[in-house]
Design a protein around this motif. Structure first.
Motif, PDB file in Angstrom:
ATOM      1  N   VAL A 105      40.356  62.080  40.195  1.00  0.00           N
ATOM      2  CA  VAL A 105      39.866  60.739  40.470  1.00  0.00           C
ATOM      3  C   VAL A 105      39.129  60.790  41.800  1.00  0.00           C
ATOM      4  N   ALA A 106      37.906  60.325  41.824  1.00  0.00           N
ATOM      5  CA  ALA A 106      37.117  60.352  43.046  1.00  0.00           C
ATOM      6  C   ALA A 106      37.784  59.515  44.129  1.00  0.00           C
ATOM      7  N   ASP A 107      37.687  59.983  45.378  1.00  0.00           N
ATOM      8  CA  ASP A 107      38.281  59.244  46.499  1.00  0.00           C
ATOM      9  C   ASP A 107      37.715  57.828  46.586  1.00  0.00           C
ATOM     10  N   ALA A 108      36.409  57.707  46.328  1.00  0.00           N
ATOM     11  CA  ALA A 108      35.788  56.379  46.382  1.00  0.00           C
ATOM     12  C   ALA A 108      36.373  55.455  45.324  1.00  0.00           C
ATOM     13  N   ASP A 109      36.702  56.001  44.145  1.00  0.00           N
ATOM     14  CA  ASP A 109      37.287  55.188  43.082  1.00  0.00           C
ATOM     15  C   ASP A 109      38.693  54.740  43.444  1.00  0.00           C
ATOM     16  N   VAL A 110      39.440  55.598  44.141  1.00  0.00           N
ATOM     17  CA  VAL A 110      40.797  55.233  44.569  1.00  0.00           C
ATOM     18  C   VAL A 110      40.734  54.035  45.516  1.00  0.00           C
ATOM     19  N   LYS A 111      39.809  54.082  46.452  1.00  0.00           N
ATOM     20  CA  LYS A 111      39.676  52.990  47.416  1.00  0.00           C
ATOM     21  C   LYS A 111      39.172  51.715  46.742  1.00  0.00           C
ATOM     22  N   LYS A 112      38.242  51.865  45.821  1.00  0.00           N
ATOM     23  CA  LYS A 112      37.706  50.685  45.131  1.00  0.00           C
ATOM     24  C   LYS A 112      38.791  50.033  44.273  1.00  0.00           C
ATOM     25  N   ALA A 113      39.605  50.855  43.600  1.00  0.00           N
ATOM     26  CA  ALA A 113      40.692  50.309  42.781  1.00  0.00           C
ATOM     27  C   ALA A 113      41.678  49.524  43.640  1.00  0.00           C
ATOM     28  N   ARG A 116      41.010  47.886  46.365  1.00  0.00           N
ATOM     29  CA  ARG A 116      40.402  46.602  46.731  1.00  0.00           C
ATOM     30  C   ARG A 116      40.438  45.623  45.559  1.00  0.00           C
ATOM     31  N   VAL A 117      40.243  46.123  44.345  1.00  0.00           N
ATOM     32  CA  VAL A 117      40.330  45.262  43.164  1.00  0.00           C
ATOM     33  C   VAL A 117      41.733  44.696  43.024  1.00  0.00           C
ATOM     34  N   LEU A 118      42.737  45.527  43.230  1.00  0.00           N
ATOM     35  CA  LEU A 118      44.124  45.078  43.110  1.00  0.00           C
ATOM     36  C   LEU A 118      44.497  44.111  44.231  1.00  0.00           C
ATOM     37  N   ASP A 119      43.883  44.261  45.396  1.00  0.00           N
ATOM     38  CA  ASP A 119      44.135  43.306  46.480  1.00  0.00           C
ATOM     39  C   ASP A 119      43.579  41.923  46.110  1.00  0.00           C
ATOM     40  N   ALA A 120      42.439  41.913  45.436  1.00  0.00           N
ATOM     41  CA  ALA A 120      41.822  40.634  45.060  1.00  0.00           C
ATOM     42  C   ALA A 120      42.535  39.990  43.882  1.00  0.00           C
ATOM     43  N   LEU A 121      42.962  40.805  42.920  1.00  0.00           N
ATOM     44  CA  LEU A 121      43.618  40.301  41.708  1.00  0.00           C
ATOM     45  C   LEU A 121      44.948  41.021  41.499  1.00  0.00           C
ATOM     46  N   PRO A 122      45.948  40.726  42.327  1.00  0.00           N
ATOM     47  CA  PRO A 122      47.250  41.406  42.206  1.00  0.00           C
ATOM     48  C   PRO A 122      48.000  40.954  40.957  1.00  0.00           C
ATOM     49  N   PRO A 123      48.401  41.866  40.080  1.00  0.00           N
ATOM     50  CA  PRO A 123      49.055  41.479  38.821  1.00  0.00           C
ATOM     51  C   PRO A 123      50.315  40.648  39.013  1.00  0.00           C
ATOM     52  N   GLN A 124      51.007  40.849  40.139  1.00  0.00           N
ATOM     53  CA  GLN A 124      52.271  40.138  40.334  1.00  0.00           C
ATOM     54  C   GLN A 124      52.092  38.734  40.907  1.00  0.00           C
ATOM     55  N   PHE A 164      42.050  31.340  43.375  1.00  0.00           N
ATOM     56  CA  PHE A 164      41.133  31.843  42.356  1.00  0.00           C
ATOM     57  C   PHE A 164      39.716  31.941  42.916  1.00  0.00           C
ATOM     58  N   ASP A 165      39.266  30.902  43.625  1.00  0.00           N
ATOM     59  CA  ASP A 165      37.929  30.913  44.206  1.00  0.00           C
ATOM     60  C   ASP A 165      37.793  32.032  45.230  1.00  0.00           C
ATOM     61  N   ALA A 166      38.839  32.251  46.025  1.00  0.00           N
ATOM     62  CA  ALA A 166      38.797  33.321  47.022  1.00  0.00           C
ATOM     63  C   ALA A 166      38.671  34.685  46.344  1.00  0.00           C
ATOM     64  N   ALA A 167      39.377  34.865  45.226  1.00  0.00           N
ATOM     65  CA  ALA A 167      39.302  36.130  44.489  1.00  0.00           C
ATOM     66  C   ALA A 167      37.906  36.337  43.917  1.00  0.00           C
ATOM     67  N   CYS A 168      37.305  35.269  43.408  1.00  0.00           N
ATOM     68  CA  CYS A 168      35.946  35.370  42.861  1.00  0.00           C
ATOM     69  C   CYS A 168      34.962  35.803  43.941  1.00  0.00           C
ATOM     70  N   ILE A 169      35.083  35.207  45.119  1.00  0.00           N
ATOM     71  CA  ILE A 169      34.188  35.561  46.227  1.00  0.00           C
ATOM     72  C   ILE A 169      34.409  37.000  46.647  1.00  0.00           C
ATOM     73  N   ARG A 196      32.974  39.318  43.994  1.00  0.00           N
ATOM     74  CA  ARG A 196      31.520  39.252  43.986  1.00  0.00           C
ATOM     75  C   ARG A 196      30.944  40.067  45.148  1.00  0.00           C
ATOM     76  N   THR A 197      31.596  39.976  46.307  1.00  0.00           N
ATOM     77  CA  THR A 197      31.178  40.778  47.454  1.00  0.00           C
ATOM     78  C   THR A 197      31.369  42.261  47.173  1.00  0.00           C
ATOM     79  N   GLU A 198      32.493  42.599  46.552  1.00  0.00           N
ATOM     80  CA  GLU A 198      32.772  43.992  46.194  1.00  0.00           C
ATOM     81  C   GLU A 198      31.700  44.541  45.276  1.00  0.00           C
ATOM     82  N   ARG A 199      31.288  43.745  44.309  1.00  0.00           N
ATOM     83  CA  ARG A 199      30.304  44.183  43.317  1.00  0.00           C
ATOM     84  C   ARG A 199      28.920  44.341  43.929  1.00  0.00           C
TER      85      ARG A 199
END
Length: 423
Positions: free
Chosen positions: A273-281, A283-291, A315-320, A323-326
């Motif tokens: 798994v690329a190091d960049a993908d580990v870091k990006k994943a 950040r995604v989990l920080d924005a949308l934590p399953p728990q 929800f709005d904060a997660a969208c922002i 969107r910034t991440e993307r």
């Protein structure tokens, strides 16, 4: 300019637009002849008429699917529009879905470079998330394959839109499998056939024009908007073509190094798994934590209402954040993660548009605290809102499953994500 009409319509639906363009000297005679047209209707080739009984031949005629119409558009552009070096595709209603299907089929055939002459796509009142108008009655049209594509959250339509967002709108260069083409998407201000939320969907450049589903094509502002877009396309430069090696588009030295690392690991039979993908994943989990409780509420369409102070702020904060991440960071190098992330964020954008349109008052953005408070104009959006929540939940679950398979999902998050969309 190539016009694509909608269901139960014809090339004549664009006559007022053509007349307006014909009166503008620098924009006259810009449409290939004959204009593009395809068989459509409720039953058979022709629409039902009380004055003229439906013939047996018309009743038994099979209407073409969106895929077949898209292939017809391919041949039309290859022949009738062969001499045009700059093209603008304009679709009304289902015509917009035809254009999106055309683009994805061209990419599937590795003809991305042939799309470079298309300088812009314009969608007018297009049911990108479907239309629930008279849905119960429409389901009685069992043999109309075109009508099925207009139902809310039709899977092939959703898949085509995801591919367009990923490989057309957000593409970085022209390759066999991608081509950056700007989209201009417009809802009708008074459209009662396709809601504004459905027309806007998750497209980044979305706005509204005066008129309902039909009069949007006779609005002076629509005419002036199309003229401005045409002039802009005439002055635009073709998108840059990027060399492709081993099926991968070069994105820079760092990305190339990571891809080489992954390729070397694959040759040795090791998972990497690329190091960049580990870091990006992460950040995604920080924005949308399953728990997170608020996320479980958003994912479950059976939980209503959604209160502003409890859910939608987060929800709005997660969208922002996403969107910034993307927009500001590199894509996942892992193609599977890239595809899943694009599909999830596309579904999130669509849900955001429905949340804004259905859960807040028109004047002061006061949240509607109970279903009974929804005004009649918003009642019809509620089933679409539920579908949008379910659609996002499915795409989110797919993303979490893939992160888990890559070893990027913490144990506590893995347990929580399985319960996210449950009652």
């Amino acid at each position: 300019m190539v016009f694509v009409h909608g269901i139960k319509s014809s090339a004549a639906t664009w006559n007022e637009v053509r007349d307006s363009l014909a009166q503008t000297k620098d924009l006259a005679d810009l449409e290939p002849q004959p204009p593009f047209e395809y068989a459509t209707g409720l039953i058979g080739k022709k629409p039902l008429s009380l004055k003229k009984p439906l013939s047996l031949s018309d009743a038994l005629r099979v209407l073409p699917t969106l895929d077949t119409i898209a292939d017809s558009l391919v041949s039309y552009l290859d022949t009738e529009a062969a001499d045009f070096q700059r093209l603008v595709l304009v679709g009304h209603s289902m015509g917009g879905l035809v254009i999106q299907r055309f683009l994805t089929r061209m990419l599937a055939r590795r003809r991305g470079t042939d799309l470079a002459r298309i300088r812009r796509v314009v969608l007018l009142a297009c049911p990108n998330q479907g239309s629930d108008l008279a849905l119960v009655l429409r389901k009685g049209l069992l043999f109309n394959r075109q009508e099925r594509a207009l139902r809310p959250f039709d899977e092939p339509v959703n898949d085509a839109r995801s591919l367009v967002l990923q490989n057309i709108i957000n593409a970085r260069a022209v390759t066999e499998a991608s081509c950056p083409i700007p989209f201009s998407v417009y809802a009708g201000e008074e459209d009662w056939v396709v809601s504004a939320a459905s027309a806007r969907s998750s497209f980044p450049d979305a706005a509204a024009l005066p008129g309902n589903h039909f009069t949007i094509l006779s609005s002076e502002r629509t005419f002036s908007t199309l003229k401005q877009l045409l002039r802009s396309a005439a002055d635009s430069e073709p998108p840059q073509t990027t060399a492709v090696s081993a099926g991968l588009t070069t994105r820079g030295t760092a990305a190339t190094a990571e891809q080489s690392k992954l390729a070397a690991a694959a040759e040795q039979g090791r998972a990497a798994v690329a190091d960049a993908d580990v870091k990006k994943a992460a950040r995604v989990l920080d924005a949308l934590p399953p728990q997170a409780g608020w996320l479980r509420v958003v994912r479950n369409p059976e939980i209503l209402p959604i209160h502003y102070d409890k859910v939608t702020v987060k929800f709005d904060a997660a969208c922002i954040e996403l969107r910034t991440e993307r927009e500001t960071t590199a894509d996942f190098l892992d193609q599977g993660l890239h595809t899943a992330f694009s599909a999830m964020t596309e579904a999130l954008d669509a849900l955001e548009s429905f949340m804004d349109g259905s859960l807040f008052g028109p004047d002061d953005h006061r949240p509607w605290r109970d279903l009974t408070e929804h005004p009649p104009s918003r009642q019809r959006d509620l089933p679409l809102l539920a579908e949008a929540r379910l659609h996002f939940s499915e795409r989110y679950q797919a993303m979490m499953n893939l992160l888990n398979a890559r070893g990027l999902l913490p144990a506590e998050a893995s347990k929580a994500t399985d319960q996210g969309g449950q009652r």
